[in-house]
Design a protein around this motif. Structure first.
Motif, PDB file in Angstrom:
ATOM      1  N   UNK A  31      56.879  17.018  50.298  1.00 55.76           N
ATOM      2  CA  UNK A  31      58.332  16.930  50.347  1.00 55.76           C
ATOM      3  C   UNK A  31      58.650  15.455  50.571  1.00 55.76           C
ATOM      4  N   UNK A  32      59.927  15.066  50.600  1.00 53.52           N
ATOM      5  CA  UNK A  32      60.236  13.664  50.892  1.00 53.52           C
ATOM      6  C   UNK A  32      59.723  13.194  52.250  1.00 53.52           C
ATOM      7  N   UNK A  33      59.453  14.135  53.139  1.00 49.23           N
ATOM      8  CA  UNK A  33      59.055  13.780  54.507  1.00 49.23           C
ATOM      9  C   UNK A  33      57.573  13.978  54.808  1.00 49.23           C
ATOM     10  N   UNK A  34      56.808  14.462  53.854  1.00 39.17           N
ATOM     11  CA  UNK A  34      55.405  14.802  54.125  1.00 39.17           C
ATOM     12  C   UNK A  34      54.535  14.415  52.935  1.00 39.17           C
ATOM     13  N   UNK A  35      53.424  13.745  53.229  1.00 40.26           N
ATOM     14  CA  UNK A  35      52.541  13.244  52.167  1.00 40.26           C
ATOM     15  C   UNK A  35      51.096  13.612  52.454  1.00 40.26           C
ATOM     16  N   UNK A  36      50.282  13.577  51.395  1.00 41.78           N
ATOM     17  CA  UNK A  36      48.857  13.861  51.548  1.00 41.78           C
ATOM     18  C   UNK A  36      48.040  12.939  50.649  1.00 41.78           C
ATOM     19  N   UNK A  37      46.779  12.732  51.025  1.00 44.19           N
ATOM     20  CA  UNK A  37      45.852  11.955  50.212  1.00 44.19           C
ATOM     21  C   UNK A  37      44.428  12.411  50.468  1.00 44.19           C
ATOM     22  N   UNK A  38      43.609  12.380  49.419  1.00 47.57           N
ATOM     23  CA  UNK A  38      42.200  12.787  49.520  1.00 47.57           C
ATOM     24  C   UNK A  38      41.338  11.753  48.809  1.00 47.57           C
ATOM     25  N   UNK A  39      40.254  11.336  49.458  1.00 51.22           N
ATOM     26  CA  UNK A  39      39.251  10.465  48.850  1.00 51.22           C
ATOM     27  C   UNK A  39      37.882  11.107  49.032  1.00 51.22           C
ATOM     28  N   UNK A  40      37.127  11.236  47.941  1.00 49.22           N
ATOM     29  CA  UNK A  40      35.758  11.763  47.996  1.00 49.22           C
ATOM     30  C   UNK A  40      34.822  10.821  47.252  1.00 49.22           C
ATOM     31  N   UNK A  41      33.649  10.600  47.809  1.00 52.54           N
ATOM     32  CA  UNK A  41      32.618   9.738  47.225  1.00 52.54           C
ATOM     33  C   UNK A  41      31.376  10.600  47.023  1.00 52.54           C
ATOM     34  N   UNK A  42      31.114  10.966  45.766  1.00 51.53           N
ATOM     35  CA  UNK A  42      30.037  11.892  45.469  1.00 51.53           C
ATOM     36  C   UNK A  42      28.669  11.258  45.428  1.00 51.53           C
ATOM     37  N   UNK A  43      27.651  12.113  45.591  1.00 55.58           N
ATOM     38  CA  UNK A  43      26.248  11.649  45.529  1.00 55.58           C
ATOM     39  C   UNK A  43      25.391  12.785  44.981  1.00 55.58           C
ATOM     40  N   UNK A  44      24.223  12.420  44.489  1.00 55.97           N
ATOM     41  CA  UNK A  44      23.321  13.428  43.942  1.00 55.97           C
ATOM     42  C   UNK A  44      23.075  13.195  42.463  1.00 55.97           C
ATOM     43  N   UNK A  45      22.973  11.922  42.083  1.00 56.52           N
ATOM     44  CA  UNK A  45      22.810  11.600  40.665  1.00 56.52           C
ATOM     45  C   UNK A  45      24.154  11.530  39.990  1.00 56.52           C
ATOM     46  N   UNK A  46      24.193  10.906  38.840  1.00 64.44           N
ATOM     47  CA  UNK A  46      25.461  10.678  38.139  1.00 64.44           C
ATOM     48  C   UNK A  46      26.239  11.965  37.941  1.00 64.44           C
ATOM     49  N   UNK A  47      25.597  12.984  37.390  1.00 59.11           N
ATOM     50  CA  UNK A  47      26.299  14.247  37.147  1.00 59.11           C
ATOM     51  C   UNK A  47      26.672  14.945  38.447  1.00 59.11           C
ATOM     52  N   UNK A  48      25.715  15.029  39.363  1.00 58.91           N
ATOM     53  CA  UNK A  48      25.959  15.727  40.624  1.00 58.91           C
ATOM     54  C   UNK A  48      27.074  15.097  41.433  1.00 58.91           C
ATOM     55  N   UNK A  49      27.067  13.772  41.549  1.00 55.84           N
ATOM     56  CA  UNK A  49      28.091  13.079  42.315  1.00 55.84           C
ATOM     57  C   UNK A  49      29.469  13.273  41.733  1.00 55.84           C
ATOM     58  N   UNK A  50      29.560  13.154  40.414  1.00 55.80           N
ATOM     59  CA  UNK A  50      30.844  13.358  39.735  1.00 55.80           C
ATOM     60  C   UNK A  50      31.390  14.753  40.019  1.00 55.80           C
ATOM     61  N   UNK A  51      30.523  15.744  39.881  1.00 52.24           N
ATOM     62  CA  UNK A  51      30.950  17.133  40.044  1.00 52.24           C
ATOM     63  C   UNK A  51      31.326  17.424  41.496  1.00 52.24           C
ATOM     64  N   UNK A  52      30.490  16.989  42.426  1.00 53.35           N
ATOM     65  CA  UNK A  52      30.726  17.277  43.839  1.00 53.35           C
ATOM     66  C   UNK A  52      32.075  16.738  44.301  1.00 53.35           C
TER      67      UNK A  52
END
Length: 250
Positions: A31-52
């Motif tokens: 809403x105008x008064x509430x915000x969210x954010x998410x950051x994830x850094x994957x690992x487990x090989x190129x494919x695994x990290x991307x997917x995770x």
């Protein structure tokens, strides 16, 4: 006319060295008064990290958007955030068991929600959240990492941790085990305050005082701030993917 108080921006970059981007980020407004954010850094090989990282962000976003409302108590927001991280852990872990090529994949996570004058943060791993307010600049999260454990034990300094050969060893990660316990904190989030979440692709290549300086320089534009932080890390020997999410209480 509706006045937007909270603002959320995020950006991710493959960086100058890596062949793929294993980081994922998303952000937005409830809403105008509430915000969210998410950051994830994957690992487990190129494919695994991307997917995770992608699976974790998708699951967390799905849960918080469906369950959050501004009448929730602080305790219920905390419970919702921890549950979202747990559900994301289940999703990543289950997929890693179903697909042999993804076995062992995992991801860090920082989840931020700002509402009613408070910033709520849950994290797993060594991605970080920081707060800039009138009192100064501080790191809100404590890395789940081998070198942070050494710092906590007094065996090395924070400066030594930045260049330690084992600084990439993470002691807690989302998706690798059946269960994970995220760390939670809440702090006051007043008008003028700015919070950022980032992967270690930023924090490993940029000192805290310089991050604070950039926040002050670009505080009126969260999207530009994220891009400028990424640009600095990439040009300062950045050998990793770089991701930044910004929440501003205007």
């Amino acid at each position: 006319m509706m006045v937007i108080i909270m603002k959320a921006d995020c950006s991710t970059d493959i960086g100058p060295v890596r062949a793929s981007n294993q980081d994922t980020c998303e952000c937005g407004l409830f809403s105008p008064n509430s915000a969210w954010g998410i950051v994830c850094d994957g690992m487990g090989g190129a494919n695994g990290g991307n997917v995770a990282s992608a699976v974790a962000v998708e699951k967390i976003r799905e849960i918080i958007i469906s369950e959050f409302n501004e009448n929730m108590s602080k305790e219920n927001i905390r419970a919702m955030m921890l549950n979202a991280v747990n559900r994301a852990n289940d999703a990543v872990h289950q997929l890693s068991l179903e697909k042999e090529e993804l076995f062992g994949m995992g991801t860090t996570v920082v989840l931020m929600i700002a509402t009613k004058g408070l910033l709520h943060v849950v994290h797993v791993g060594d991605s970080r959240a920081y707060l800039r307010n009138e009192e100064g600049f501080c790191q809100l999260t404590m890395d789940h990492s081998y070198v942070q454990d050494l710092v906590n034990l007094g065996q090395i300094t924070q400066m030594e941790a930045r260049v330690h050969p084992k600084r990439n060893i993470i002691t807690k990660v989302l998706g690798v085990h059946e269960e994970v316990q995220g760390d939670y904190c809440q702090v006051n989030f007043s008008p003028g305050d700015i919070a950022i979440a980032c992967s270690d692709g930023l924090s490993n290549y940029m000192e805290d005082d310089l991050i604070a300086e950039y926040i002050d320089r670009y505080r009126s534009n969260g999207s530009l701030l994220a891009r400028q932080l990424i640009q600095y890390a990439a040009g300062n020997g950045g050998a990793d993917n770089i991701t930044v999410a910004v929440i501003r209480n205007d």
